[in-house]
Design a protein around this motif. Structure first.
Motif, short mmCIF file in Angstrom:
data_model
loop_
_atom_site.label_atom_id
_atom_site.label_comp_id
_atom_site.label_asym_id
_atom_site.label_seq_id
_atom_site.Cartn_x
_atom_site.Cartn_y
_atom_site.Cartn_z
N TYR A 267 0.82 -1.21 0.00
CA TYR A 267 0.00 0.00 0.00
C TYR A 267 0.86 1.26 0.00
O TYR A 267 0.54 2.24 -0.70
N PRO A 293 3.14 -3.12 -6.60
CA PRO A 293 2.29 -3.25 -5.41
C PRO A 293 1.43 -4.52 -5.42
O PRO A 293 1.37 -5.24 -4.41
N SER A 308 -4.33 -8.52 5.59
CA SER A 308 -4.85 -7.22 6.01
C SER A 308 -4.39 -6.88 7.42
O SER A 308 -4.05 -7.77 8.23
N LEU A 345 -4.76 5.26 2.67
CA LEU A 345 -3.76 4.20 2.59
C LEU A 345 -3.97 3.17 3.71
O LEU A 345 -4.01 1.96 3.46
N ASP A 348 -7.20 1.12 3.30
CA ASP A 348 -7.03 0.06 2.30
C ASP A 348 -6.25 -1.13 2.88
O ASP A 348 -6.60 -2.29 2.66
N ALA A 349 -5.17 -0.83 3.61
CA ALA A 349 -4.37 -1.91 4.21
C ALA A 349 -5.17 -2.62 5.30
O ALA A 349 -5.02 -3.84 5.49
N THR A 353 -7.26 -4.47 0.47
CA THR A 353 -7.89 -4.31 -0.85
C THR A 353 -7.02 -4.74 -2.01
O THR A 353 -7.54 -5.09 -3.08
N LEU A 354 -5.69 -4.76 -1.83
CA LEU A 354 -4.79 -5.18 -2.92
C LEU A 354 -4.59 -6.69 -2.96
O LEU A 354 -4.15 -7.22 -3.97
#
Length: 356
Positions: A267, A293, A308, A345, A348-349, A353-354
């Motif tokens: 992230y 990423p 996460s 940021l 999201d972490a 989400t990634l």
């Protein structure tokens, strides 16, 4: 006509490294070379047996053992360790273990000046830096001081053979994070960038092999060499946003050190790399990917890492405190750090989400 090379400054840190399978047996000779005759052996409670083995190797050069090292180096533990060193009449410390133990050795050195020999058993890379950290009252303080730099580092890949795969993976990504930030640090140099790219490549290649065959000494050696390089990069450059956030997450919320680095790294990379194209190209080469990423997030999860910050215990309620601390004392960073950017940021972490 060749392109003009940019001007830069690179200051090499004084460091002696002994690397290779079975090199733990050289501890007595290394202590003698440094003139150390009363070493206090440090470890976590979980690695007390390894500390005992090191003490046995040192024989009369062991002044005692302190086996209460803890993650994030709490100030009260550091004080107790310094007291143990004084009472033992120690003339140095042997820190054997991961970042927690090596950090404790640094905390002792910072206040007493006692020299430290480090024997890493993970891939944290802390042994290659003059960076110290102490946690007190929910805040983690860090600094740089040459006095905490270990005099010698013994890298014995055999000591990592029993490191569980999940810890191996997160420890390795912790080291990769050091190299990522070194690539876009304000004091980066071509020398550091070469080390960073090779360190990332070594770890990225070794970790999947370790997951398949944890007892393979070749991959363990490659990972340890990569950690050495990544740690040296951290020691030579200024930390940025990633490390700032990890210090907050660890010091205030007591999140586990290496897993936090692992989850957060993709992230911060997604946030910073658009402003650091040279770093992005180096990482793309090292990782063999065109999306750094997402590659970091996907690979770490595939190898068994948490996906996460929520899995590590962080909640939505905690985000505001993280934002407050991050913008109050920001680190140097390739992109401006705003409250809204940090909130996005970290959120999201928090939700991963990634990750796939």
């Amino acid at each position: 006509m060749t392109a003009r090379q940019p001007s830069f400054t690179y200051e090499a840190l004084p460091m002696r490294v002994i690397f290779g399978a079975g090199t733990l047996a050289q501890l007595p000779q290394e202590a003698e070379r440094l003139g150390l005759r009363r070493l206090l052996v440090l470890s976590t409670p979980e690695q007390a047996a390894l500390a005992e083995h090191a003490a046995t190797l040192l024989e009369d050069a062991c002044a005692g053992r302190f086996t209460e090292a803890r993650m994030h180096v709490p100030a009260d533990v550091a004080a107790a360790a310094r007291k143990a060193a004084r009472e033992a009449g120690a003339d140095g410390c042997l820190a054997i273990g991961g970042g927690s133990t090596i950090g404790l050795g640094k905390a002792i050195a910072l206040e007493t000046g006692l020299p430290v020999i480090s024997v890493p058993t993970t891939y944290a890379g802390s042994e290659m830096t003059p960076i110290w950290g102490l946690t007190d009252n929910g805040r983690k303080r860090t600094g740089r001081d040459r006095s905490v730099l270990p005099r010698s580092v013994v890298y014995d890949p055999e000591l990592t053979l029993r490191l569980p795969v999940d810890m191996s993976v997160t420890s390795g990504f912790n080291a990769i994070a050091h190299a990522v930030e070194a690539l876009y640090a304000p004091d980066a140099s071509p020398i550091v960038s070469l080390m960073a790219e090779e360190g990332v490549r070594s770890l990225a290649t070794a970790l999947p092999t370790i997951a398949e065959d944890p007892l393979g000494i070749e991959a363990r050696s490659d990972a340890l060499r990569g950690a050495w390089l990544c740690g040296a990069c951290l020691g030579a450059t200024t930390m940025s946003l990633h490390h700032k956030l990890c210090h907050i997450l660890g010091g205030t919320f007591d999140l586990p050190h290496a897993p936090t680095h692992t989850v957060l790294l993709p992230y911060v990379a997604a946030f910073n790399l658009p402003a650091a194209p040279t770093a992005e190209r180096a990482l793309s080469r090292a990782l063999a990917t065109d999306d750094v990423p997402k590659h970091l997030a996907r690979t770490s999860v595939e190898l068994g890492a948490p996906r996460s910050l929520a899995e590590l215990g962080l909640t939505e309620h905690d985000v505001t405190e993280i934002v407050t601390q991050a913008v109050a004392q920001p680190y140097a960073n390739p992109r401006p750090v705003t409250a809204d950017a940090i909130r996005s940021l970290v959120t999201d972490a928090l939700h991963g989400t990634l990750a796939p």
